[in-house]
Design a protein around this motif. Structure first.
Motif, PDB file in Angstrom:
ATOM      1  N   CYS A   1       4.560 -22.768  35.000  1.00 15.63           N
ATOM      2  CA  CYS A   1       3.676 -23.734  34.363  1.00 15.63           C
ATOM      3  C   CYS A   1       3.230 -24.773  35.375  1.00 15.63           C
ATOM      4  N   GLY A   2       2.129 -25.389  35.060  1.00 15.51           N
ATOM      5  CA  GLY A   2       1.615 -26.495  35.855  1.00 15.51           C
ATOM      6  C   GLY A   2       1.209 -27.631  34.948  1.00 15.51           C
ATOM      7  N   LEU A   3       1.512 -28.844  35.363  1.00 19.64           N
ATOM      8  CA  LEU A   3       1.178 -30.025  34.581  1.00 19.64           C
ATOM      9  C   LEU A   3      -0.225 -30.479  34.963  1.00 19.64           C
ATOM     10  N   LEU A   4      -1.147 -30.363  34.032  1.00 16.59           N
ATOM     11  CA  LEU A   4      -2.541 -30.751  34.257  1.00 16.59           C
ATOM     12  C   LEU A   4      -2.716 -32.217  33.877  1.00 16.59           C
ATOM     13  N   LYS A   5      -3.090 -33.031  34.859  1.00 16.04           N
ATOM     14  CA  LYS A   5      -3.229 -34.455  34.621  1.00 16.04           C
ATOM     15  C   LYS A   5      -4.699 -34.857  34.648  1.00 16.04           C
ATOM     16  N   GLN A   6      -4.955 -36.142  34.509  1.00 16.12           N
ATOM     17  CA  GLN A   6      -6.317 -36.648  34.415  1.00 16.12           C
ATOM     18  C   GLN A   6      -6.991 -36.653  35.785  1.00 16.12           C
ATOM     19  N   PRO A   7      -8.322 -36.622  35.815  1.00 19.39           N
ATOM     20  CA  PRO A   7      -9.023 -36.689  37.109  1.00 19.39           C
ATOM     21  C   PRO A   7      -8.737 -37.961  37.890  1.00 19.39           C
ATOM     22  N   LEU A   8      -8.415 -39.068  37.209  1.00 18.03           N
ATOM     23  CA  LEU A   8      -8.106 -40.305  37.915  1.00 18.03           C
ATOM     24  C   LEU A   8      -6.772 -40.243  38.650  1.00 18.03           C
ATOM     25  N   ASP A   9      -5.967 -39.236  38.386  1.00 27.89           N
ATOM     26  CA  ASP A   9      -4.673 -39.073  39.056  1.00 27.89           C
ATOM     27  C   ASP A   9      -4.769 -38.151  40.268  1.00 27.89           C
ATOM     28  N   MET A  10      -5.963 -38.027  40.850  1.00 23.89           N
ATOM     29  CA  MET A  10      -6.152 -37.096  41.958  1.00 23.89           C
ATOM     30  C   MET A  10      -5.339 -37.481  43.188  1.00 23.89           C
ATOM     31  N   SER A  11      -4.905 -38.732  43.282  1.00 28.75           N
ATOM     32  CA  SER A  11      -4.095 -39.142  44.433  1.00 28.75           C
ATOM     33  C   SER A  11      -2.742 -38.443  44.470  1.00 28.75           C
ATOM     34  N   GLU A  12      -2.356 -37.762  43.401  1.00 24.44           N
ATOM     35  CA  GLU A  12      -1.119 -36.974  43.405  1.00 24.44           C
ATOM     36  C   GLU A  12      -1.172 -35.881  44.471  1.00 24.44           C
TER      37      GLU A  12
ATOM     38  N   GLU B   1     -12.546 -25.391  33.807  1.00 28.07           N
ATOM     39  CA  GLU B   1     -13.783 -25.150  33.082  1.00 28.07           C
ATOM     40  C   GLU B   1     -13.593 -25.201  31.573  1.00 28.07           C
ATOM     41  N   PHE B   2     -12.347 -25.041  31.120  1.00 22.76           N
ATOM     42  CA  PHE B   2     -12.128 -25.090  29.678  1.00 22.76           C
ATOM     43  C   PHE B   2     -12.021 -26.525  29.182  1.00 22.76           C
ATOM     44  N   ILE B   3     -12.075 -27.509  30.070  1.00 26.20           N
ATOM     45  CA  ILE B   3     -12.199 -28.903  29.677  1.00 26.20           C
ATOM     46  C   ILE B   3     -13.688 -29.231  29.628  1.00 26.20           C
ATOM     47  N   GLN B   4     -14.065 -30.154  28.783  1.00 28.91           N
ATOM     48  CA  GLN B   4     -15.475 -30.366  28.477  1.00 28.91           C
ATOM     49  C   GLN B   4     -16.296 -30.729  29.711  1.00 28.91           C
ATOM     50  N   ASP B   5     -15.819 -31.674  30.521  1.00 26.83           N
ATOM     51  CA  ASP B   5     -16.629 -32.103  31.656  1.00 26.83           C
ATOM     52  C   ASP B   5     -16.447 -31.220  32.878  1.00 26.83           C
ATOM     53  N   GLY B   6     -15.360 -30.472  32.968  1.00 23.31           N
ATOM     54  CA  GLY B   6     -15.151 -29.559  34.081  1.00 23.31           C
ATOM     55  C   GLY B   6     -14.884 -30.232  35.411  1.00 23.31           C
ATOM     56  N   ARG B   7     -14.441 -31.482  35.402  1.00 18.66           N
ATOM     57  CA  ARG B   7     -14.152 -32.167  36.660  1.00 18.66           C
ATOM     58  C   ARG B   7     -12.825 -31.685  37.251  1.00 18.66           C
ATOM     59  N   PRO B   8     -12.661 -31.781  38.581  1.00 14.23           N
ATOM     60  CA  PRO B   8     -11.385 -31.382  39.185  1.00 14.23           C
ATOM     61  C   PRO B   8     -10.245 -32.277  38.700  1.00 14.23           C
ATOM     62  N   CYS B   9      -9.120 -31.651  38.459  1.00 13.34           N
ATOM     63  CA  CYS B   9      -7.930 -32.358  37.982  1.00 13.34           C
ATOM     64  C   CYS B   9      -6.738 -31.940  38.831  1.00 13.34           C
ATOM     65  N   PRO B  10      -5.757 -32.816  39.004  1.00 14.76           N
ATOM     66  CA  PRO B  10      -4.534 -32.426  39.711  1.00 14.76           C
ATOM     67  C   PRO B  10      -3.636 -31.588  38.821  1.00 14.76           C
ATOM     68  N   VAL B  11      -3.054 -30.562  39.395  1.00 19.70           N
ATOM     69  CA  VAL B  11      -2.105 -29.700  38.703  1.00 19.70           C
ATOM     70  C   VAL B  11      -0.812 -29.722  39.510  1.00 19.70           C
ATOM     71  N   ILE B  12       0.290 -30.101  38.855  1.00 24.59           N
ATOM     72  CA  ILE B  12       1.585 -30.258  39.509  1.00 24.59           C
ATOM     73  C   ILE B  12       2.535 -29.210  38.957  1.00 24.59           C
ATOM     74  N   LEU B  13       3.295 -28.597  39.844  1.00 29.53           N
ATOM     75  CA  LEU B  13       4.221 -27.556  39.426  1.00 29.53           C
ATOM     76  C   LEU B  13       5.266 -28.120  38.465  1.00 29.53           C
ATOM     77  N   TRP B  14       5.469 -27.431  37.360  1.00 26.52           N
ATOM     78  CA  TRP B  14       6.476 -27.821  36.384  1.00 26.52           C
ATOM     79  C   TRP B  14       7.823 -27.269  36.836  1.00 26.52           C
ATOM     80  N   ASP B  15       8.774 -28.166  37.064  1.00 23.69           N
ATOM     81  CA  ASP B  15      10.094 -27.781  37.553  1.00 23.69           C
ATOM     82  C   ASP B  15      11.090 -27.967  36.423  1.00 23.69           C
ATOM     83  N   ALA B  16      11.596 -26.865  35.891  1.00 23.96           N
ATOM     84  CA  ALA B  16      12.540 -26.929  34.773  1.00 23.96           C
ATOM     85  C   ALA B  16      13.934 -27.323  35.209  1.00 23.96           C
ATOM     86  N   SER B  17      14.180 -27.423  36.525  1.00 21.95           N
ATOM     87  CA  SER B  17      15.513 -27.794  36.991  1.00 21.95           C
ATOM     88  C   SER B  17      15.729 -29.296  37.042  1.00 21.95           C
TER      89      SER B  17
END
Length: 515
Positions: A261-272, A296-312
């Motif tokens: 999984c990946g945690l999809l955050k807001q475009p304003l969090d691109m500094s991640e 693309e499945f978000i309405q505006d289609g802007r780039p967003c940060p995706v962070i790896l979900w770590d279950a550990s």
């Protein structure tokens, strides 16, 4: 008078010997011209004209044969002249107004350029072509990316509607909404299908930069290129979404466990994304892999940060999102105790946690460079916050009068590795001026990691950041290419100089921290 040796010349010499005396005799004698003499003279005159034309033609052929003699080879005639272009740029003869052509006193030569063929020289090392790595349908070693399965949550319409708000409305972000479009999976929720086989993580050399491990590159490609098989909300006020990515075992249930999984955050969090690369370059290795991705499945289609979900990661409390509850006063006491430093086991009455003392130094250095305040300064007591900052929105600014009781947030460990911290929620701020930097983040820190300080002192920080951030194609383009990335690096370099000055002024130690 020499006698000719060729038969043709012998015949001509014989005829001339007969005709010339006759002609002279006819012109010099006083006897009347008879018909026979007249015919003979006419024939001799015609033959003399024929001889003159033969001599002129023979001289012309002799001149051409001299140009094509054995001393001029075929390759010599094909060699281009230095003052004659090969592309036919010489002008043709000028044309008169009446249709005639003015012939210049130069000769125009057209040379045909030879076709260039690739050199095939044996015994030489051919340069290797740089190829873009294509994304694989299923990344190898995905079992190492996932941990124990999480509890499944249904992404129904009601849950999505309830989780779409959060803090988005407070900062002016429009709520996310799923839309239908080309390239999405039919049936159920609309999710993204990869449109191109080319990976968004571009590596043109033999290997990735040395500060990025093979696992980092594999996880970055997983987050950037894998097909999204599911989307479900996260019980968080940040409005983030959890992307279930394909790549696990065949027939696995759509949840974070068998599938990564990946945690999809807001475009304003691109500094991640910037924070992830800076962490690796400094040799801290405390952040989770993060990439930029166009959803693309978000309405505006802007780039967003995706962070790896770590279950550990260890379970965190709901109020501070920390696996260890600490206040600012307790944190300062831990810094004085230097828990677990040099392998010493702390005494029970010291109040030490399982976290190693050097972890706080790494966190303070990292947070100062990016001006991350939501871990050590949740009430924004060390700088002048803006109206958009979370501490102002939540009304925490007045609590600075009692700083000792302020709770730290996002203090996270792993279940199998409680000695080390994991830096999450690394939203940095590049627009904070130098006279408003948060030095409270460095309070109580007496030692700094030598590996990170050496990188900050060197002249290679900019080069490494450019080389590392270039790998993420979507992030690079979203920041305006190299020109935009250079502006971000300017801010980090200036803060690095201020940090080095602070270390020297306060007499802080620079120690190797490789525990």
């Amino acid at each position: 008078m020499t006698c000719p040796d060729k038969p043709g010349q012998l015949i001509n010499w014989f005829i001339c010997s007969l005709c010339l005396p006759r002609v002279r005799k006819l012109w010099s004698s006083r006897r009347p011209r008879t018909r026979r003499n007249l015919l003979l003279g006419t024939a001799c005159a015609i033959y003399l004209g024929f001889l003159v034309s033969q001599v002129g033609r023979a001289s012309l052929q002799h001149g051409q044969a001299a140009e094509k003699g054995p001393h001029r080879s075929r390759h010599a005639t094909e060699a281009p002249f230095p003052e004659i272009p090969l592309d036919g740029t010489l002008a043709p003869p000028e044309s008169q107004g009446n249709g005639t052509t003015l012939q210049p006193n130069v000769v125009y030569i057209t040379l045909r350029s030879k076709r260039s063929k690739p050199a095939n020289i044996r015994g030489t090392v051919k340069p290797k072509r740089r190829k873009k790595h294509a994304v694989a349908s299923a990344a190898p070693g995905l079992e190492a990316l996932v941990g124990p399965s999480l509890q499944p949550q249904e992404a129904d319409t009601g849950a999505l509607r309830d989780a779409q708000g959060g803090n988005l409305a407070k900062i002016g972000e429009p709520p996310w909404r799923l839309v239908r479009g080309p390239g999405v999976r039919a049936g159920g929720p609309d999710f993204l299908q990869p449109k191109a086989r080319e990976s968004n993580i571009r590596i043109y050399s033999e290997s990735a930069p040395s500060w990025l491990s093979k696992d980092d590159i594999r996880r970055m490609r997983l987050l950037a290129d894998s097909t999204v098989a599911g989307l479900r909300p996260v019980s968080s006020k940040s409005g983030a979404r959890l992307l279930v990515l394909e790549g696990g075992a065949p027939g696995a249930v759509t949840r974070c466990g068998p599938s990564p999984c990946g945690l999809l955050k807001q475009p304003l969090d691109m500094s991640e994304v910037f924070a992830f690369h800076l962490d690796r370059i400094l040799g801290l290795n405390r952040t989770l892999p993060s990439v930029s991705r166009k959803a693309e499945f978000i309405q505006d289609g802007r780039p967003c940060p995706v962070i790896l979900w770590d279950a550990s990661l260890s379970p965190a409390s709901n109020d501070t999102h920390s696996s260890v509850k600490l206040t600012w006063g307790t944190y300062q006491q831990l810094l004085k105790q230097k828990c677990w430093q040099n392998g010493r086991v702390p005494k029970p009455e010291s109040g030490c946690t399982e976290i190693h003392h050097h972890e706080w130094s790494k966190m303070a250095l990292f947070d100062f460079l990016l001006q991350i305040y939501n871990r050590l300064d949740t009430n924004c007591c060390g700088f002048r916050p803006r109206k958009e900052d979370a501490c102002v929105q939540n009304g925490l600014r007045p609590k600075c009068d009692d700083q000792g009781s302020a709770a730290l947030a996002h203090i996270i460990q792993r279940k199998h590795d409680p000695r080390h911290l994991v830096f999450i929620d690394n939203k940095g701020f590049f627009d904070r001026s130098e006279d408003n930097l948060n030095f409270k983040l460095l309070e109580g820190i007496k030692e700094f990691p030598a590996s990170a300080v050496s990188v900050l002192k060197s002249q290679h920080l900019r080069q490494k950041l450019l080389q590392s951030l270039f790998l993420d194609k979507v992030y690079w383009e979203s920041q305006g290419g190299r020109q935009g990335i250079e502006k971000l690096i300017d801010v980090i370099e200036q803060r690095a100089k201020i940090l080095i000055t602070y270390i020297n002024a306060h007499g802080a130690k620079v120690l190797p921290m490789n525990e």
